[in-house]
Design an enzyme around this catalytic site. Structure first.
Site, PDB file in Angstrom:
ATOM      1  N   CYS A  85       0.811  -1.214   0.000  1.00 58.46           N
ATOM      2  CA  CYS A  85       0.000   0.000   0.000  1.00 58.46           C
ATOM      3  C   CYS A  85       0.851   1.274   0.000  1.00 58.46           C
ATOM      4  CB  CYS A  85      -0.896   0.060   1.225  1.00 58.46           C
ATOM      5  SG  CYS A  85      -2.080  -1.272   1.299  1.00 58.46           S
TER       6      CYS A  85
ATOM      7  N   GLY B 109       0.815   0.159  -5.048  1.00 56.08           N
ATOM      8  CA  GLY B 109      -0.444  -0.592  -5.048  1.00 56.08           C
ATOM      9  C   GLY B 109      -1.308  -0.189  -6.215  1.00 56.08           C
TER      10      GLY B 109
ATOM     11  N   ASN C 138      -0.616   1.337   5.577  1.00 58.04           N
ATOM     12  CA  ASN C 138       0.390   0.612   4.792  1.00 58.04           C
ATOM     13  C   ASN C 138       1.142  -0.299   5.749  1.00 58.04           C
ATOM     14  OD1 ASN C 138       3.643   1.514   3.500  1.00 58.04           O
ATOM     15  ND2 ASN C 138       2.406  -0.236   2.984  1.00 58.04           N
ATOM     16  N   GLY C 139       1.132  -1.590   5.461  1.00 56.79           N
ATOM     17  CA  GLY C 139       1.827  -2.534   6.327  1.00 56.79           C
ATOM     18  C   GLY C 139       0.971  -3.755   6.561  1.00 56.79           C
TER      19      GLY C 139
ATOM     20  N   TYR D  89      14.025  -2.453  -3.920  1.00 50.20           N
ATOM     21  CA  TYR D  89      13.034  -2.619  -4.974  1.00 50.20           C
ATOM     22  C   TYR D  89      11.781  -1.755  -4.840  1.00 50.20           C
ATOM     23  CZ  TYR D  89       9.394  -4.935  -7.738  1.00 50.20           C
ATOM     24  OH  TYR D  89       8.371  -5.196  -8.597  1.00 50.20           O
TER      25      TYR D  89
END
Ligand code: SF4
Length: 487
Positions: free
Chosen positions: A17, A43, A120-121, A260
């Site tokens: 996310c 995302g 996010n996570g 990445y």
């Protein structure tokens, strides 16, 4: 590794996310659209925005890409999102968790007012908490662990809504960077280990929260600072307040963000991602040189590492593989029978460059290995006489449970094989990975501190810094969704 849009082959890792928030700007919703657009790489399943204006929250949450959801014929959606404050969210999820009801930001009316949360996570005790909440009568609308945070916040006996949120977050374990919006406040929080990124920015009098600095750049905002591990920032019309209400933990930022996930133009925790990726390539060339004619990246994410490898080795850098940028993830379905075409659809060899040459192929990681094998064969078929595969991360041998979609551990090539067996499997003449200490050196340290690593590197080392409560408690080995969605 191929870029996040190339999801059809099931051989990539995916960030789960991206979040964005803005407080104090008359174009809050439109700027949030731009911020989410810059964070699209984090995302692509769905996006949502919640705003607050004149006693009322407004929301738009839809499946698809930001440009499709809020652009063109759908731009009226943005005009309908009134208010000077907004939060937004880009979601990536596995197929089981991609139902529209999981799209964030999620919203709830609580005692004391409404709250919207984008996260996010991934929580590592979400299933355990969810079971307890359901047993006590909670009714869940989604399978997202963000809703666990909302339920815990709603049930908190504390009064101010920020205290309720802190009370809830003290009960969760895992990785989270979240943004929350109430009628009067924009709130940003990072988990005590600081696994996922969150930055603070400023545009004129407006304050901004975003997963990465590239979301500040797109709206011309200035970077102020990273939100610290375990910090909660509360933004109101009176300014910013900062608190550290959680037990202090050693910082464990996700090292894969550098390798990445993050955009190369982002500055993450004070480090420029592009420059760090070049340094990993340089380190790799020093550790594992190859007798070859040229260095070729597996585009796009490996380009900086390949540039670094070429610089350090003195070999020319060439674009021997061309990537098609117009490949949408829904173009074909990820079935075994057509995956082969998926690779050719995304990458095509530059035959004139490769013919008769000994090449060093640089990639940033190997996940299942299926794509690596096809790319090696593709380069050979194009006339390369030798293919030496170099990887700018250590072998990915363990799944991530902190918000990155990885295959099950058993499906990771490096979990099943040693390097020589991997080499034979992908068909390269030689294969080498950057060492763990080499990776840490590229990050600016001297080496990995085994007793207390400077980053989360669990997908390489298996040393998970945050307790995996659901897994150790026997929950199903699925790091993303809490329930399987039935279509
Ligand atoms: Fe990042 Fe790997 Fe840690 Fe997951 S396990 S947070 S991908 S370093």
């Amino acid at each position: 590794m191929t870029a996040p849009f190339d999801q059809a082959d099931g051989d990539t890792l995916h960030e789960e996310c991206g979040v964005f928030g803005i407080f104090g700007h008359q174009n809050a919703a439109a700027l949030t659209v731009l911020g989410l657009h810059a964070l699209q790489h984090r995302g692509q399943e769905a996006s949502g925005i919640v705003t607050f204006d004149n006693g009322q929250f407004s929301a738009e949450r839809h499946m698809g890409l930001v440009g499709d959801i809020f652009g063109g014929k759908n731009s009226a959606r943005v005009a309908g999102l009134k208010g000077n404050a907004a939060i937004g969210h880009n979601r990536y999820s596995t197929a089981g968790g991609s139902a529209p009801r999981n799209i964030q930001p999620m919203f709830a009316d609580l005692t004391g007012g409404g709250i919207a949360i984008g996260h996010n996570g991934n929580l590592t005790n979400a299933r355990t908490l969810r079971s307890e909440l359901v047993r006590e009568g909670a009714i869940f609308q989604s399978t997202s662990d963000t809703e666990v945070i909302i339920h815990l916040t709603a049930r908190s006996a504390y009064r101010p809504i920020v205290d309720k949120l802190v009370d809830a977050l003290r009960q969760v374990k895992g990785a989270y960077s979240l943004v929350a919006l109430t009628s009067k406040k924009l709130i940003g929080v990072r988990d005590p280990w600081g696994v996922r990124p969150l930055v603070l920015g400023r545009l004129d009098a407006a304050h901004i929260l975003a997963s990465e600095t590239c979301a500040l750049d797109i709206i011309g905002a200035e970077f102020v600072r990273d939100v610290g591990p375990g910090e909660i920032v509360v933004i109101t019309k009176d300014g910013i307040e900062s608190y550290y209400p959680f037990k202090k933990q050693p910082s464990r930022f996700c090292i894969f963000e550098y390798i990445y996930f993050s955009r190369p133009d982002s500055v993450v925790e004070g480090r420029n991602v592009y420059e760090l990726r070049k340094l990993t390539g340089e380190q790799l060339a020093t550790e594992s040189p190859a007798d070859a004619d040229m260095v070729i990246p597996v585009p796009d994410s490996s380009i900086p590492a390949a540039i670094g490898f070429a610089n350090a080795s003195g070999l020319p850098f060439e674009l021997g593989i061309i990537r098609n940028h117009y490949v949408g993830r829904t173009f074909i379905e990820p079935t075994d029978g057509i995956r082969h075409f998926g690779v050719r659809k995304k990458h095509n060899p530059n035959r004139a460059t490769l013919k008769g040459k000994r090449v060093v192929l640089v990639d940033d990681s190997i996940v299942r290995g299926t794509t690596s094998k096809k790319i090696v064969q593709m380069v050979r078929d194009a006339g390369a006489t030798e293919v030496h595969f170099r990887v700018a991360s250590p072998p990915t041998a363990h799944s991530c449970f902190y918000g990155v979609d990885t295959p099950n551990t058993d499906d990771l090539l490096a979990h099943r094989m040693d390097v020589e067996t991997m080499r034979r499997t992908i068909g390269a003449d030689s294969l080498a990975f950057i060492t763990m200490d080499g990776l840490y050196r590229a990050m600016g340290g001297s080496k990995r501190d085994a007793a207390s690593p400077q980053f989360c590197d669990a997908c390489f080392s298996g040393a998970y810094p945050i307790e995996l409560t659901d897994i150790s408690g026997g929950a199903k080995d699925n790091q993303l969704s809490l329930l399987a969605d039935v279509a």
